[in-house]
Each structure stands twice: as C-alpha cells, then as structure tokens.
Design an enzyme around this catalytic site. Sequence first.
Site, PDB file in Angstrom:
ATOM      1  N   SER A  53      94.033  32.050  51.675  1.00  0.00           N
ATOM      2  CA  SER A  53      95.183  31.284  51.200  1.00  0.00           C
ATOM      3  C   SER A  53      95.058  31.057  49.699  1.00  0.00           C
ATOM      4  O   SER A  53      93.952  31.009  49.159  1.00  0.00           O
ATOM      5  CB  SER A  53      95.225  29.918  51.881  1.00  0.00           C
ATOM      6  OG  SER A  53      94.264  29.055  51.297  1.00  0.00           O
ATOM      7  N   ASP A  54      96.180  30.889  49.029  1.00  0.00           N
ATOM      8  CA  ASP A  54      96.116  30.404  47.654  1.00  0.00           C
ATOM      9  C   ASP A  54      95.500  28.993  47.699  1.00  0.00           C
ATOM     10  O   ASP A  54      95.444  28.355  48.752  1.00  0.00           O
ATOM     11  CB  ASP A  54      97.504  30.387  47.003  1.00  0.00           C
ATOM     12  CG  ASP A  54      97.403  30.487  45.483  1.00  0.00           C
ATOM     13  OD1 ASP A  54      96.349  30.117  44.925  1.00  0.00           O
ATOM     14  OD2 ASP A  54      98.374  30.926  44.848  1.00  0.00           O
ATOM     15  N   CYS A  55      95.029  28.511  46.534  1.00  0.00           N
ATOM     16  CA  CYS A  55      94.148  27.344  46.577  1.00  0.00           C
ATOM     17  C   CYS A  55      94.880  26.071  46.973  1.00  0.00           C
ATOM     18  O   CYS A  55      95.852  25.673  46.325  1.00  0.00           O
ATOM     19  CB  CYS A  55      93.408  27.229  45.257  1.00  0.00           C
ATOM     20  SG  CYS A  55      92.306  28.652  45.121  1.00  0.00           S
TER      21      CYS A  55
ATOM     22  N   ALA B 208      96.660  25.866  49.632  1.00  0.00           N
ATOM     23  CA  ALA B 208      97.966  26.174  50.228  1.00  0.00           C
ATOM     24  C   ALA B 208      98.088  25.617  51.645  1.00  0.00           C
ATOM     25  O   ALA B 208      99.195  25.269  52.080  1.00  0.00           O
ATOM     26  CB  ALA B 208      98.214  27.681  50.229  1.00  0.00           C
TER      27      ALA B 208
END
Length: 769
Positions: free
Chosen positions: A287-289, A291
């Site tokens: 995941s993006d940070c 997210a």
Amino acid sequence: MYSNKSHTYLSLLLSLFLIASAPTSESRPAFACDGATRNLPFCRVSLPIQDRVGDLIGRLTLQEKIRLLVNNAAAVPRLGINGYEWWSEALHGVSNAGPGVKFGGAFPGATSFPQVISTAASFNASLWEHIGRVVSDEARAMYNGGIAGLTYWSPNVNIFRDPRWGRGQETPGEDPVLAGKYAASYVQGLQGNSGKQLKVAACCKHYTAYDLDNWNNVDRYRFNARVSKQDLADTYDVPFKACVVEGKVGGVMCSYNQVNGKPTCADPDLLRNTIRGQWHLNGYIVSDCNAVGVLYDTQHYTTTPEDAVAATIKAGLDLECGPFLAIHTEQAVLQGKLGEADVNGALINTLSVQMRLGMFDGEPSRQPFGNLGPRDVCTPAHQQLALEAARQGIVLLQNRGRSLPLSTQLHRTVAVIGPNSDVTVTMLGNYAGVACGYTTPLQGIGRYVRTIHQSGCDSVACSNNQLFGVAETAARQADATVLVMGLDQSIETEFKDRVGLLLPGPQQELVSRVAMASRGPVVLVLMSGGPIDVSFAKNDPRIGAILWVGYPGQAGGTAIADVLFGTTNPGGRLPMTWYPQDYLAKAPMTNMAMRANPSRGYPGRTYRFYKGPVVFPFGHGMSYTTFAHELAHAPTTVLVPLTSLYGLQNSTTFNNGIRVTHTNCDTLILEIHIDVKNTGHMDGTHTMLIFSIPPAGKWVANKQLIGFEKVHVVARGRQRVKIHIHVCKHLSVVDQFGIRRIPMGEHSLHIGDIKHSISLQITLDNIKT
Ligand SMILES: *[C@@H]1O[C@H](CO)[C@@H](O)[C@H](O)[C@H]1NC(C)=O
Ligand SMILES: *[C@@H]1O[C@H](CO)[C@@H](O)[C@H](O)[C@H]1NC(C)=O
C-alpha cells in the site's frame, strides 16, 4: 568534471570516515540463515523457493506473521531472522526519501540522475535500462554496507494526465506507450536479468488512476477518481501492465485514491483479478504509506478497523506501508473476518521476493553482488552516465535565426541570470538522494566563457523586482545572455499541485526586461518538471532560443553548457503537451476523462485526445542539424487471422474490429525500415517517433505513439532504422467496455512528414473447429 569545491568536501568526508571507522567490517551481518538456523529447510538454497517459503511460514506464530505485514517488519530472533525495512526509494538514483536508506560513513552520496521526466525526454530505452543497472549497483553496494534495503518503491509510472500535477516530474510523461516502455526498461535495469534471482526488487506505483495530489480543496486521500473502463484499459493501466508483464517487476503499490468508489488497496478487481490474475505478477503488492489507515480513518470506507484489514488483505494486499495491519490484524482474525490462510497468502508473496533477493541465503559477501562496496558508488563512469543522461534529456524548443549554439569566439562574456542559474539541489527534483557533487549552470557556462552572474530574483517565487535593474545592467555588458528560470519544489511537488501554468511571480517581467536590455543573443533556459506556458517568450523576437532542461540532475550545469555551446547537439523531445494557461479553466483536475466532450466544453487530455492550441506539442524538440526520412520498406496489406469461432458467429465483429484475444498476436509483428538522413552540417541524434491513426469512422481520430527509436547520424550521413510494430499492442483500440480490438481497414502511420497506409484484413484460414 565536477566542481573542485564539492570534490574536496567529499574527499574530506571520506578520509574522516576512514580514520573514524577503519577497523570495523564494511559488510552487514547476514539477514538470516547464517547461524544456528542455517540448516533449516527455509535456508536451503537448493530447494525451490516456494518450498522454502512454505517451511518458514509453517514455523511462524500468528503474532510473528502479523508483524511481517508492515514495512518495518519485525525480527524473529528464535529463527535467526532480522528486522527489515521494506521502504527504500530509487526514482533517479538511490534516495533517502524512505527510511530504508541512510547516507553517511563510507557512503556520503550516490549518483543523482536527472529527474524521470527529463530522462523520459531522451526517448532512449537503452539509457533507461543502463541507469537502472547503475542505480542497482549502487543500491547493492549500500545494502552490503548496511545502510540501504533491497526493495525500492520506484518507478512512478502514473500517466502525467494534468499539467498541474506536482508529481508529474516523477513520471515518464503523458503517453502510455512511452510510459510502458520506460517502466519495463528501468525495472529490468534495476532488477537485473539473471532469471529467478533479483538484484533489487523494483515497485511500480501508484496503482491506479492516481495523478492528483492537492488541488482546489480536493486531496489524494479523499479523491474518488471516476474512470471509464475504456480510459482505464487504454491509458491508466497501460504502463502498469507493461511493468508487470514485460518488466517482470517484483512489486506494485496501490494508491491512496479511490477508483469508482473503492479504495484501490481494497479493490479485488484491481489487485487480485487484474495485477495477479491477468498480468501474473510474480511479486508483492504494497500500500502507499498509511493508505490502509486512510481508507478507514479518512475515507470511512469500512466501519471497523478489522473490516479494513480484511478488505485490503482479501483484495490482494500483501504488505502495508504503515502500522495499521500490525495493530489490527490479530483482532480481525479472532473476529473471523480474516483467516490465517489469508495472512499466509500475503506472506508467501513478500517472503518469496526476499528469498529471490538472497536475503535467506546467509552471509551476503559470498552472494552474487556481495563484492560491491563503497568504491562502486559515485564512480567516474556512473557520474559520466548522469552527465550523458542530462545531455540526452535537454529539449530545444525554439531557435530563432540559429541563435544557438553560442560561439566561444563571438560570445566571450555571457550574462548568466535567473533564480535557477546557480542552483544545486533544485536540479535533482524530488525523491532525490545526496548527490556525488554538482555542477551548476553558472559553473558549467563558466568553463566555456567569462560569466557575469545576477540571480535577478530572490527565489523562483520572485517576490519583487528589486534585482531586475542589476540584471539588465549585466545583460547590457555581455555578448550574450542566458536566463535560467522556471520552477522548483516550492512550486510543484508531492502534495502540491500547481495553480497555474505561467512562470511564478514576476519572472516573466524579468525575462522580458533583460531580453530588451541585452546586447547579444538571449537564451531562455527553463528548469521545471511540469510544462510552462511561455507564449510570451515564444512570441518575443528578442528571445532567440528556448531550452527545457527538466530537472537535469547532478551534472545538469555541464549538460546545459554543452548544449548552449554546441558540444552536444540536442535531441530530446517533450514527453508531455505544453498547454496554454487558459486550458486549465476548461479542465478541472478532478475530471479523469481522457476523451474530449465538446458538448460540455471539456477539451480532453494529452495529445491523443486534446485538439486545441498548444504552446509546444508532445514530441516537440529541435536539433542544430536537420533530418529527412525515407520509407525503405513497409507492408501495405496485413492479414489478421480470426482464430475463434466465437468471434465469427457475431455478425457485428467486422464493424467492431476483432478482439486481440481472437487472433494470433505472436505472428502479427510488422517490420518497417526507414532511412534517416542528416541533411545539415552537424552530427546529430534523431528521435524518430512513429504515430498511427486508426481507420476513419467510430474510432478516436487523434494519433497515438506506437514506437520510437533514437539514432545518431553524422552530418550528410544516412542510417537505416528497423521498427517492429506489434499489431495487437499498437494498432489496436479499446472499446467502451474496456476490450482491446483491432479495427480492420486502413491504418495510417505518420513518421515525420511521411505518411504510410497499412490495410488490415480479416482472414478465416486459421479458424480452429
Ligand atoms: C542511448 O543511450 C545510451 C546510453 O546508455 C548511449 O550509449 C546511446 O548512444 C544512446 N543512443 C543514441 C542514439 O544516442
Ligand atoms: C456481439 O457483439 C456485440 C458488440 O460487441 C455485443 O453487444 C453482443 O453481445 C455480441 N453477441 C454475442 C452473441 O456475443
């Protein structure tokens, strides 16, 4: 080659370090499998990776497994496994933008290549791969030294859809074919091509339809991108598919935003069905940070944290950047929202990547790449490649009356003016590391001629015009004037989209006043990631030439000077459209539609769909010489075999074009030969762009880039270029249901001023009954 000042500084740092730490070992301890546990099956290099991973997972408790679901994965001391930080970045050189990389000691810096938008402007796929190889050499060396990871969350291959996007600089531009080729090339360079083993693991991000950071009170954490099936399949997904299928990337990152009402990190259609099911990702999905936290806390997509855990892991997420999964997964399992088997599924994907990286093979110094160390970072050859890349990415936008190149004979004194004329870190763009050293534009020009320097503005924002007068005086005294203007990270960056396309503040006024005062030729050098509406300069007869240098990296100043004085003949091309400022009012950043909608006054996006006026078009770029094309060989008719009876039964097939899944794509590769002639008086590099237009009728009429090739041709010389066209990939279109089809009829190819028509005709000879 680099400024003496920074050289001295670096060697001072180096020698200080050597004194301070000479006796200690340079290499890191093994990640796992070197002590008492080294005979366990998961450590046995001779076993297949899936067996090793299965053995390891069988030994872990649920609590241990859960602590491996996040970027700062915990150690498992009883099995001799160390903690691991998954988050490292290497967008254009090893970067400390993530916690996995820490410069210092024997590794004070790394080679800092031009920002990606500049490298894309080279249109040179072998350069992209070469940069990837060099970056991963330096990354491995730093890993061996214990200061970097092996999993790099690069490249960023989102389509540069809107000219305001603050992260457009990180991407290879607006065209999906260009971005796809960049993705596959850079990833292959980073990861190496040694079969199952990974040199480092790259990660294509941010999947998908993510290209808005913070605009008009809409931010990436809240944005729901409404995307049609057609745009998803023929624009947004194209670079990601190329990254996975051709680049064989080890990781993909899902984005913050929602797509059609679902957070991408919780969408099984996107993760499990598309990335894994259709594209066969051999790697992990991260995941993006934060997210996962964002989709719970900010988007309120689920009612409990445990539901957020279950939704993401079941959708296909394997690793979270952030703490959410470590905190809430155990409860989710206890509540029966998620099975331990789901957790195992995620770990299979992450641990397999770590095993392919050699992290479970024991002592790193005995492994491939184990010999790389401090002397393999910032080598002269690596720094030379950074210079070469900067030169190849510079785009000559305008050259009135051959103002360029300048002459060291005629232009002995050059006024160098502007807020970007003596910058260092500005040249790197974002997601940079600490460079090996810098050459600023002023220093670069100073190697050719005498310079008079005036910054003209206090910053790129240029809050006032107090310094304009002295800048005018400088221009009056010099034989030529170079203005280095543009943007920096205060104007365009992550979480900061631009509000306009013009030069910031009164920069425009400075340029016009200095041009008016100049005695000799005036050159405007634009340093920026995104496009700038410089119509005023394009139309000002006093401004002879305009160069766009992107963010050219540590060697930017040398490359700029080499182009200004003609030691390098520029061959870069724009990887994105330069729109006029008034485009913005018609195209809200939140409108994801690629196609124009004239009835609503919506102009469409990128050269593929937008037909209005431009400042400079996609693909634009001039040279100091001239080139001509001649078609040497090209087919005029191509038979496309229908291989499925299903396709035949449907009487609408012929009108709709046949699905790429209903023909034999492997046999449909066309070869075209083109002679490129250098008709001028200077050796030069020609960037040949091949566009195609599908048959008239229901298909979109604008052209589409289908291939590109870079070729060096000496003055008066000629080179033959062979291009392969993959019919299913390049002569296909995507219908409104997201299905890729090959339209039958006349496809028109455009190469420079040559037009060539290829007729595609259906044949039933290959039907399997
Ligand atoms: C493309 O880049 C490579 C550097 O990796 C360089 O050797 C080559 O000459 C470039 N191609 C052209 C045509 O300039
Ligand atoms: C034939 O194609 C049309 C358009 O793609 C589609 O709507 C229709 O369902 C198809 N018919 C069959 C029998 O598959």
